[in-house]
Design a protein around this motif. Structure first.
Motif, PDB file in Angstrom:
ATOM      1  N   ASP A  56     -46.641  74.058 -55.299  1.00 16.02           N
ATOM      2  CA  ASP A  56     -45.417  73.669 -54.595  1.00 16.02           C
ATOM      3  C   ASP A  56     -45.394  72.159 -54.354  1.00 16.02           C
ATOM      4  O   ASP A  56     -44.358  71.501 -54.528  1.00 16.02           O
ATOM      5  CB  ASP A  56     -45.314  74.400 -53.255  1.00 16.02           C
ATOM      6  N   SER A  74     -44.697  70.347 -57.606  1.00 15.73           N
ATOM      7  CA  SER A  74     -43.278  70.481 -57.951  1.00 15.73           C
ATOM      8  C   SER A  74     -42.425  69.538 -57.121  1.00 15.73           C
ATOM      9  O   SER A  74     -41.503  68.895 -57.634  1.00 15.73           O
ATOM     10  CB  SER A  74     -42.821  71.927 -57.739  1.00 15.73           C
ATOM     11  N   ASN A 120     -42.499  66.203 -58.451  1.00 14.22           N
ATOM     12  CA  ASN A 120     -42.031  66.139 -59.848  1.00 14.22           C
ATOM     13  C   ASN A 120     -43.161  65.925 -60.844  1.00 14.22           C
ATOM     14  O   ASN A 120     -42.949  65.375 -61.930  1.00 14.22           O
ATOM     15  CB  ASN A 120     -40.967  65.039 -60.013  1.00 14.22           C
ATOM     16  N   GLU A 157     -45.354  67.347 -63.582  1.00  5.92           N
ATOM     17  CA  GLU A 157     -45.136  68.454 -64.518  1.00  5.92           C
ATOM     18  C   GLU A 157     -46.357  68.782 -65.372  1.00  5.92           C
ATOM     19  O   GLU A 157     -46.279  69.645 -66.246  1.00  5.92           O
ATOM     20  CB  GLU A 157     -43.957  68.118 -65.438  1.00  5.92           C
ATOM     21  N   ILE A 215     -47.310  80.234 -63.889  1.00 11.76           N
ATOM     22  CA  ILE A 215     -46.688  78.997 -63.410  1.00 11.76           C
ATOM     23  C   ILE A 215     -46.182  78.163 -64.595  1.00 11.76           C
ATOM     24  O   ILE A 215     -45.106  77.544 -64.532  1.00 11.76           O
ATOM     25  CB  ILE A 215     -47.675  78.165 -62.572  1.00 11.76           C
ATOM     26  N   GLU A 244     -42.910  79.889 -65.460  1.00 10.55           N
ATOM     27  CA  GLU A 244     -41.857  79.848 -64.437  1.00 10.55           C
ATOM     28  C   GLU A 244     -41.390  78.421 -64.125  1.00 10.55           C
ATOM     29  O   GLU A 244     -40.205  78.192 -63.881  1.00 10.55           O
ATOM     30  CB  GLU A 244     -42.350  80.511 -63.153  1.00 10.55           C
ATOM     31  N   ARG A 245     -42.324  77.473 -64.126  1.00 12.41           N
ATOM     32  CA  ARG A 245     -41.976  76.118 -63.686  1.00 12.41           C
ATOM     33  C   ARG A 245     -42.018  75.087 -64.813  1.00 12.41           C
ATOM     34  O   ARG A 245     -41.787  73.906 -64.594  1.00 12.41           O
ATOM     35  CB  ARG A 245     -42.895  75.675 -62.551  1.00 12.41           C
ATOM     36  N   GLU A 246     -42.375  75.560 -66.012  1.00 15.76           N
ATOM     37  CA  GLU A 246     -42.469  74.679 -67.175  1.00 15.76           C
ATOM     38  C   GLU A 246     -43.414  73.496 -66.917  1.00 15.76           C
ATOM     39  O   GLU A 246     -43.155  72.368 -67.331  1.00 15.76           O
ATOM     40  CB  GLU A 246     -41.081  74.193 -67.603  1.00 15.76           C
TER      41      GLU A 246
END
Length: 390
Positions: A189, A192, A195, A197, A233, A236-238
């Motif tokens: 979290d 994310s 930012n 990645e 993850i 889901e979150r690329e």
């Protein structure tokens, strides 16, 4: 070749061919160079036991000569680390520019404490391709305790933001311990929200100061659960994850899971630096670690001196070292690793064998074969490996 062209080629291979750096056997394509033992942190797990600078660290003239030899041997990427490399900022910037001139892509690992906007811009202008900044826990209390430095957490957050402001690519570096699995949701979290990645995760290998906290090493069942979580993850979150620290096939396992479910893995900068190889652990085969005083190790965690660049040419060390020759001959492996049908495509972790048995050719105490069976993945289908950086 111009570094920008190399980066474009890597992105092209990854985007259109699904491949990263093409592996070349017995070529040191990636080198990690610990430019100093000096560090302003005292991390409890530090493999380099960093603190004070060595009295005999390489001069800029010596380092440039060694980088020349790296280029001649085929090195494509150099990763500056420490200690804290920004404690030798002028040295590191100078050598970065020299690497770029020779067509070697430079990357830096820093704790972030000295990384302000001006420095980030200087790194970018010199040619640094990416920056690795540690973020092992999602709270200041736990992170600062691990790094043994008050304010370390805020320093890392600030450094990540500064890099983005300077348009300098960032990867979080995460050390994995027994308690890491429970920490992952909060940490993901946080990444994310920042930012971030991409991340490099290191399975803790207790060398250096880490020998005093060897009870923090993950258990195999935790590693299996971690891979499942990271795969989820990543979908889901690329986000994209490289897993290192004696587990060079783990990124390949996650990529095979993507194939199994027909889901393409996210295309991030880190993916380009996966070594396209079927030879398992690349330590001493496609990778080595240069220490501040010129000693050469097969990897930062297999701390066996194979030579010193002040005493021999790098070429002589690379081609004549008995230790390196033994690492390249999988027939010399002992015990379970010797009898394994996947000996050539895996090879086990030689650092973990050395720590457990005092013999770098002994069996890997954390053999991944059960993991392959549980995931129903054939090790021979994996065609990429990660490296142990430090």
């Amino acid at each position: 070749m111009d570094v920008r062209i190399k980066i474009f080629q890597l992105f092209f291979q990854q985007a259109f061919l699904g491949k990263g750096m093409k592996g070349k056997l017995f070529t040191p394509q990636i080198v990690s160079y610990s430019v100093t033992s000096a560090c302003n942190y005292r991390c409890v797990h530090c493999h380099a036991n960093a603190g004070e600078a060595m009295q005999n660290e390489l001069t800029i003239e010596e380092a440039r000569r060694v980088v020349n030899e790296m280029a001649e041997l085929g090195t494509e990427v150099i990763i500056f680390s420490g200690g804290e490399p920004l404690l030798r900022k002028g040295f590191t910037l100078n050598l970065t520019r020299y690497c770029v001139d020779l067509g070697i892509m430079p990357v830096i690992l820093t704790n972030g404490s000295l990384l302000d906007y001006k420095t980030a811009q200087e790194l970018k202008d010199a040619g640094i391709v990416a920056v690795g900044i540690p973020l092992d826990y999602a709270t200041p209390q736990r992170f600062d305790k691990l790094r043994n430095t008050p304010g370390a957490f805020e320093g890392a957050i600030r450094a990540i933001k500064v890099c983005y402001k300077a348009d300098l690519p960032v990867a979080a570096t995460i050390m994995l311990f027994k308690d890491s699995l429970n920490e992952m949701p909060r940490l993901m979290d946080l990444l994310s929200n920042l930012n971030v990645e991409q991340a490099v995760l290191y399975d803790f290998i207790p060398v250096g100061r880490g020998t005093k906290v060897s009870d923090l090493v993950m258990e195999n069942e935790q590693r299996i659960k971690l891979l499942d979580y990271l795969f989820r993850i990543q979908v889901e979150r690329e986000m994209f994850f490289l897993i290192s620290g004696g587990n060079p096939l783990y990124p390949g396992i996650i990529l095979e899971m993507h194939k199994k479910y027909g889901i393409k893995a996210p295309g991030r900068l880190l993916k380009n630096f996966l070594m396209q190889s079927k030879f398992g652990c690349p330590g001493g085969i496609q990778y080595f670690s240069l220490r501040p005083n010129g000693d050469v190790y097969p990897c930062p965690f297999l701390q066996l001196k194979t030579g010193n660049v002040r005493e021999q040419s790098l070429s002589d060390i690379w081609y004549s070292s008995e230790i390196l020759a033994n690492l390249r001959n999988r027939h010399l492996l002992k015990g379970k690793c010797n009898k394994c049908g996947y000996r050539e495509v895996c090879g086990g972790c030689r650092a973990k064998a050395w720590l457990k048995e005092g013999d770098y050719l002994a069996s890997d105490p954390n053999c991944p074969i059960d993991l392959f069976k549980r995931k129903r993945i054939d090790p021979t289908s994996i065609n990429c490996v990660s490296i142990c950086v430090g």
